[in-house]
Write an enzyme that holds these catalytic residues in place. Structure first.
Site, short mmCIF file in Angstrom:
data_model
loop_
_atom_site.label_atom_id
_atom_site.label_comp_id
_atom_site.label_asym_id
_atom_site.label_seq_id
_atom_site.Cartn_x
_atom_site.Cartn_y
_atom_site.Cartn_z
N HIS A 93 0.85 -1.20 0.00
CA HIS A 93 0.00 0.00 0.00
C HIS A 93 0.88 1.24 0.00
O HIS A 93 1.79 1.38 0.82
CB HIS A 93 -0.92 0.02 1.22
CG HIS A 93 -1.93 1.14 1.17
ND1 HIS A 93 -3.10 1.05 0.44
CD2 HIS A 93 -1.93 2.39 1.70
CE1 HIS A 93 -3.78 2.18 0.54
NE2 HIS A 93 -3.08 3.02 1.29
N SER A 94 0.60 2.16 -0.92
CA SER A 94 1.30 3.44 -1.03
C SER A 94 2.81 3.18 -1.20
O SER A 94 3.21 2.48 -2.11
CB SER A 94 0.97 4.31 0.19
OG SER A 94 1.38 5.65 -0.01
N LEU A 95 3.64 3.73 -0.33
CA LEU A 95 5.08 3.49 -0.41
C LEU A 95 5.38 1.99 -0.45
O LEU A 95 6.29 1.55 -1.15
CB LEU A 95 5.79 4.13 0.79
CG LEU A 95 7.27 3.79 0.98
CD1 LEU A 95 8.10 4.29 -0.19
CD2 LEU A 95 7.79 4.37 2.30
N SER A 121 -1.64 -1.03 -4.14
CA SER A 121 -2.79 -0.41 -3.47
C SER A 121 -2.47 1.04 -3.09
O SER A 121 -1.44 1.31 -2.46
CB SER A 121 -3.14 -1.23 -2.21
OG SER A 121 -4.16 -0.63 -1.46
N HIS A 228 -6.95 8.11 0.77
CA HIS A 228 -5.70 7.39 0.57
C HIS A 228 -5.53 6.22 1.54
O HIS A 228 -4.89 5.22 1.21
CB HIS A 228 -4.53 8.37 0.71
CG HIS A 228 -3.19 7.76 0.39
ND1 HIS A 228 -2.87 7.29 -0.87
CD2 HIS A 228 -2.11 7.53 1.17
CE1 HIS A 228 -1.64 6.82 -0.86
NE2 HIS A 228 -1.16 6.94 0.36
#
Length: 259
Positions: A93-95, A121, A228
């Protein structure tokens, strides 16, 4: 009973010696295993959940945070190596999606089997240049303001000076990873990719759909209510979507093998 892997980098809440699939989850900047731990209750019994436990938080709070993508992914490659003889699915997820992508690239380069499916994601594609954001270098005041706007840190934590004094260095290290990483290559990784997106995320749909350029397989796209951090606000729904995807993948694999 919870179980901590011999590696401090890997948290495996329910070891499963009979598992033939390993779901390996990579957290977002400032995130932890908390975003994935409840999924162990709903995953198919042939899946073992492995979560990356980053230094600087939880039981590793006293350890120095990771702030170099190359060093971090070299370490993760080594720590994950005992688990890569199984079928794996990477979820980031994200980073965490970009960290997972770099681990996969290094697996491919070293000739080691990579994941059979990749889930990106809440993340813009790895080719996006984020250096202009320079979030990790902001003053404490502006850094906290940025965190508040992102809506991923509880207000009671942001307003607690003592907690923030302890946690800001960890967050800065994670944002340094995010700000300084950009993949400029052209290779495509050989598996299918699924993109999960929050409907109210500031990252555009186009930036997320561009993950397709980095994989030779098929891209599928699923949207969730939330911003987010939909992975936390709608955690059970996301977990069920992951379960459904895993079951679809391995039903297809079984049918293909039988055929």
């Amino acid at each position: 009973m919870n179980y901590l892997s011999k590696s401090p980098w890997l948290y495996i809440p329910k070891p499963n010696v009979n598992a033939h699939v390993k779901l390996i989850c990579f957290p977002y900047a400032g995130g932890s295993t908390r975003s994935f731990s409840n999924w162990v209750k709903i995953l198919p019994d042939y899946v073992e959940l492995i979560m990356i436990a980053m230094p600087g938080r939880g039981s590793r709070f006293s350890e120095a945070s990771a702030d170099c993508m190359d060093t971090l992914t070299d370490t993760l490659l080594n720590e994950l190596s005992p688990h890569l003889s199984h079928e794996t699915i990477f979820f980031g997820h994200s980073l965490g999606a970009r960290v997972a992508f770099e681990v996969y690239r290094k697996l491919k380069k070293s000739g080691v089997q990579g994941p059979c499916h990749f889930i990106a994601s809440g993340s813009a594609n790895p080719g996006k240049d984020r250096s202009a954001e320079n979030t990790h270098s902001l003053s404490d005041t502006d850094f906290i303001k940025k965190l508040r706007n992102l809506n991923g840190t509880p207000p009671e934590v942001l307003e607690n000076e003592e907690l923030m004094t302890l946690f800001i260095p960890v967050l800065r290290a994670d944002f340094k990873l995010a700000d300084t990483y950009c993949y400029n290559g052209s290779e495509q990784l050989p598996c299918n990719v699924t993109v999960f997106m929050g409907l109210d995320d500031e990252i555009s749909e186009q930036e997320q759909l561009a993950w397709q350029h980095f994989f030779s397989g098929q891209l599928t796209f699923k949207k969730f209510n939330g911003d987010h951090f939909f992975i936390d606000s709608h955690n059970e729904i996301v977990g069920n979507a992951v379960c459904d995807l895993i079951q679809e993948i391995f039903i297809d694999k079984t049918l293909t093998h039988v055929g």
